[in-house]
Design an enzyme around this catalytic site. Structure first.
Site, PDB file in Angstrom:
ATOM      1  N   LYS A 248       0.981  -1.216  -0.105  1.00 27.55           N
ATOM      2  CA  LYS A 248      -0.136   0.017  -0.062  1.00 27.55           C
ATOM      3  C   LYS A 248       0.876   1.338  -0.049  1.00 27.55           C
ATOM      4  O   LYS A 248       0.573   2.189  -0.771  1.00 27.55           O
ATOM      5  CB  LYS A 248      -0.770   0.027   1.300  1.00 27.55           C
TER       6      LYS A 248
ATOM      7  N   ARG B 208      -9.389   0.919   8.567  1.00 24.92           N
ATOM      8  CA  ARG B 208      -8.878  -0.468   8.923  1.00 24.92           C
ATOM      9  C   ARG B 208     -10.124  -1.115   9.528  1.00 24.92           C
ATOM     10  O   ARG B 208      -9.810  -2.412  10.057  1.00 24.92           O
ATOM     11  CB  ARG B 208      -7.776  -0.357   9.928  1.00 24.92           C
TER      12      ARG B 208
ATOM     13  N   ARG C 225      11.307  -0.735  10.955  1.00 21.35           N
ATOM     14  CA  ARG C 225      10.461  -0.484  11.878  1.00 21.35           C
ATOM     15  C   ARG C 225      10.299  -1.381  13.043  1.00 21.35           C
ATOM     16  O   ARG C 225      10.406  -2.523  12.961  1.00 21.35           O
ATOM     17  CB  ARG C 225       8.988  -0.552  11.128  1.00 21.35           C
TER      18      ARG C 225
ATOM     19  N   ARG D 162      11.575  -5.307   5.101  1.00 19.15           N
ATOM     20  CA  ARG D 162      11.313  -4.022   4.971  1.00 19.15           C
ATOM     21  C   ARG D 162      12.287  -3.126   5.631  1.00 19.15           C
ATOM     22  O   ARG D 162      12.745  -3.325   6.549  1.00 19.15           O
ATOM     23  CB  ARG D 162       9.791  -3.871   5.215  1.00 19.15           C
TER      24      ARG D 162
ATOM     25  N   ARG E 268      -0.247  -8.822  13.720  1.00 19.33           N
ATOM     26  CA  ARG E 268      -0.957  -7.549  12.671  1.00 19.33           C
ATOM     27  C   ARG E 268      -1.481  -8.435  11.444  1.00 19.33           C
ATOM     28  O   ARG E 268      -2.606  -7.949  11.057  1.00 19.33           O
ATOM     29  CB  ARG E 268       0.147  -6.824  12.126  1.00 19.33           C
TER      30      ARG E 268
HETATM   31  P1  ADP Z   1       1.529  -1.100   7.273  1.00 12.46           P
HETATM   32  O1  ADP Z   1       1.917  -0.346   6.172  1.00 12.46           O
HETATM   33  O2  ADP Z   1       2.695  -1.970   7.522  1.00 12.46           O
HETATM   34  O3  ADP Z   1       0.224  -1.912   7.191  1.00 12.46           O
HETATM   35  P2  ADP Z   1       0.753   1.023   9.007  1.00 12.46           P
HETATM   36  O4  ADP Z   1       2.129   2.020   8.972  1.00 12.46           O
HETATM   37  O5  ADP Z   1      -0.379   1.414   7.969  1.00 12.46           O
HETATM   38  O6  ADP Z   1       1.484  -0.486   8.806  1.00 12.46           O
HETATM   39  O7  ADP Z   1       0.271   0.992  10.442  1.00 12.46           O
HETATM   40  C1  ADP Z   1       1.175   0.504  11.539  1.00 12.46           C
HETATM   41  C2  ADP Z   1       0.322   0.235  12.764  1.00 12.46           C
HETATM   42  O8  ADP Z   1      -0.293   1.482  12.943  1.00 12.46           O
HETATM   43  C3  ADP Z   1      -0.539  -0.766  12.813  1.00 12.46           C
HETATM   44  O9  ADP Z   1      -0.399  -1.818  13.191  1.00 12.46           O
HETATM   45  C4  ADP Z   1      -1.512  -0.204  13.649  1.00 12.46           C
HETATM   46  O10 ADP Z   1      -1.125  -0.475  15.035  1.00 12.46           O
HETATM   47  C5  ADP Z   1      -1.516   1.244  13.349  1.00 12.46           C
HETATM   48  N1  ADP Z   1      -2.507   1.893  12.586  1.00 12.46           N
HETATM   49  C6  ADP Z   1      -2.283   2.444  11.380  1.00 12.46           C
HETATM   50  N2  ADP Z   1      -3.421   2.628  10.814  1.00 12.46           N
HETATM   51  C7  ADP Z   1      -4.568   2.528  11.547  1.00 12.46           C
HETATM   52  C8  ADP Z   1      -5.790   2.529  11.564  1.00 12.46           C
HETATM   53  N3  ADP Z   1      -6.488   3.027  10.359  1.00 12.46           N
HETATM   54  N4  ADP Z   1      -6.616   2.058  12.577  1.00 12.46           N
HETATM   55  C9  ADP Z   1      -6.055   1.581  13.637  1.00 12.46           C
HETATM   56  N5  ADP Z   1      -4.860   1.356  13.890  1.00 12.46           N
HETATM   57  C10 ADP Z   1      -3.793   1.794  12.688  1.00 12.46           C
HETATM   58  P1  ADP Z   2       2.131  -1.822   3.274  1.00 14.53           P
HETATM   59  O1  ADP Z   2       2.497  -0.272   3.342  1.00 14.53           O
HETATM   60  O2  ADP Z   2       0.867  -2.427   2.626  1.00 14.53           O
HETATM   61  O3  ADP Z   2       2.539  -2.431   4.719  1.00 14.53           O
HETATM   62  P2  ADP Z   2       4.787  -1.694   1.723  1.00 14.53           P
HETATM   63  O4  ADP Z   2       4.411  -0.752   0.454  1.00 14.53           O
HETATM   64  O5  ADP Z   2       5.671  -0.913   3.002  1.00 14.53           O
HETATM   65  O6  ADP Z   2       3.543  -2.205   2.304  1.00 14.53           O
HETATM   66  O7  ADP Z   2       5.702  -3.035   1.470  1.00 14.53           O
HETATM   67  C1  ADP Z   2       6.077  -3.801   2.354  1.00 14.53           C
HETATM   68  C2  ADP Z   2       7.677  -4.314   1.780  1.00 14.53           C
HETATM   69  O8  ADP Z   2       7.266  -5.070   0.425  1.00 14.53           O
HETATM   70  C3  ADP Z   2       8.578  -3.103   1.455  1.00 14.53           C
HETATM   71  O9  ADP Z   2       9.656  -3.761   2.012  1.00 14.53           O
HETATM   72  C4  ADP Z   2       8.477  -2.860  -0.116  1.00 14.53           C
HETATM   73  O10 ADP Z   2       9.631  -2.609  -0.460  1.00 14.53           O
HETATM   74  C5  ADP Z   2       8.235  -4.421  -0.503  1.00 14.53           C
HETATM   75  N1  ADP Z   2       7.339  -4.547  -1.795  1.00 14.53           N
HETATM   76  C6  ADP Z   2       6.184  -3.849  -1.866  1.00 14.53           C
HETATM   77  N2  ADP Z   2       5.735  -4.086  -3.091  1.00 14.53           N
HETATM   78  C7  ADP Z   2       6.233  -5.324  -3.666  1.00 14.53           C
HETATM   79  C8  ADP Z   2       6.145  -6.209  -4.559  1.00 14.53           C
HETATM   80  N3  ADP Z   2       5.074  -6.029  -5.472  1.00 14.53           N
HETATM   81  N4  ADP Z   2       6.938  -7.300  -4.706  1.00 14.53           N
HETATM   82  C9  ADP Z   2       8.111  -7.485  -3.984  1.00 14.53           C
HETATM   83  N5  ADP Z   2       8.223  -6.501  -2.667  1.00 14.53           N
HETATM   84  C10 ADP Z   2       7.282  -5.473  -2.565  1.00 14.53           C
END
Ligand code: ADP
Ligand code: ADP
Ligand code: ZN
Length: 224
Positions: free
Chosen positions: A21, A96, A168, A135, A179
């Site tokens: 995302k 979420r 992270r 990541r 998660r």
């Molecule tokens: P990722 O990109 O790996 O999904 P995020 O950066 O979006 O992680 O979120 C990291 C953490 O922040 C989540 O595991 C949750 O604890 C919190 N968080 C983020 N967005 C939300 C949301 N919309 N509602 C509740 N918790 C959230």
């Molecule tokens: P999210 O925001 O949904 O948690 P991220 O965009 O941070 O996901 O991506 C999670 C990890 O996977 C990062 O290390 C990113 O560079 C890698 N990644 C993202 N898209 C791809 C893909 N299509 N193929 C392989 N690795 C990817």
């Protein structure tokens, strides 16, 4: 057809942690000149400010659970008042829960605004764990990299700003597992929720980053 009008583009990126995302929504931000807003980033900013509110938020994030709806909703609605959101925005990681989606929908309706579309990125759980474990992120500009699939040009350093990359704290195996579980229980129901509202577009997140991006651009261009 879509309800996009007068040049506004209000998008939601939905998907499990590690689906891509952040990666994709930042590429969309650059191409379409609308801000990418990650609720995770908003909360990490609050945590790094050292406030007691940030400390409270950190209590949830470090365990891999969700931050309570009312906290996230109020932070997001505040952010959306920014001038830069007038022509649209991309929400990365919000909503979420169905509760968040309902509150957000009500806030939009109150303003006479609407959602252009929801892009759901799907990836198998086993792949998610591998992506998150390797990541690396830039704490300064928020860029995201991967040790094997999305390497920075110079090892360990951000392409945009040269900052040293870090891992992270919630990208640890036991927190990752939690998660992903939380996603299935609390967030996945949003797929059906937005499908019923005719807003959902599903994208296969197992492909290469550029291939996925092309597909997403095709969807967005259809919305206009
Ligand atoms: P990722 O990109 O790996 O999904 P995020 O950066 O979006 O992680 O979120 C990291 C953490 O922040 C989540 O595991 C949750 O604890 C919190 N968080 C983020 N967005 C939300 C949301 N919309 N509602 C509740 N918790 C959230
Ligand atoms: P999210 O925001 O949904 O948690 P991220 O965009 O941070 O996901 O991506 C999670 C990890 O996977 C990062 O290390 C990113 O560079 C890698 N990644 C993202 N898209 C791809 C893909 N299509 N193929 C392989 N690795 C990817
Ligand atoms: Zn950077």
């Amino acid at each position: 057809m879509s309800e996009r009008s007068a040049g506004t583009l209000n998008l939601i990126f939905l998907g499990p942690p590690g689906a891509g995302k952040g990666t994709q929504s930042r590429m969309v931000e650059e191409k379409y000149s609308i801000p990418q807003i990650s609720t995770g980033d908003l909360m990490r900013k609050e945590i790094s400010s050292g406030s007691s509110f940030g400390e409270e938020i950190n209590g949830y994030i470090k365990l891999g659970g969700l931050v309570p709806d009312h906290i996230v909703i109020s932070m997001l609605l505040h952010r959306l008042k920014g001038d830069d959101c007038k022509t649209g925005y991309i929400l990365d990681g919000f909503p979420r829960t169905v509760e968040q989606a309902k509150s957000f929908g009500a806030a939009l309706a109150e303003k006479g605004s609407f959602l252009s579309g929801v892009i759901a990125i799907t990836v198998a759980d086993e792949v998610l764990a591998l992506r998150l474990g390797d990541r690396r992120v830039c704490k300064k500009c928020g860029a995201t990299y991967h040790l094997f699939h999305n390497k920075p040009k110079l090892e360990g350093l951000c392409d945009n700003c040269g900052t040293e990359l870090s891992r992270r704290r919630d990208d640890e195996p036991d927190v990752i597992a939690n998660r992903i579980e939380v996603y299935h229980q609390q967030t996945a129901p949003l797929i059906e929720y937005y499908q019923n509202k005719n807003k959902l577009h599903i994208v296969d997140g197992n492909k290469k980053i550029d291939v996925i991006f092309q597909q997403i651009c095709g969807i967005i261009d259809e919305l206009s």
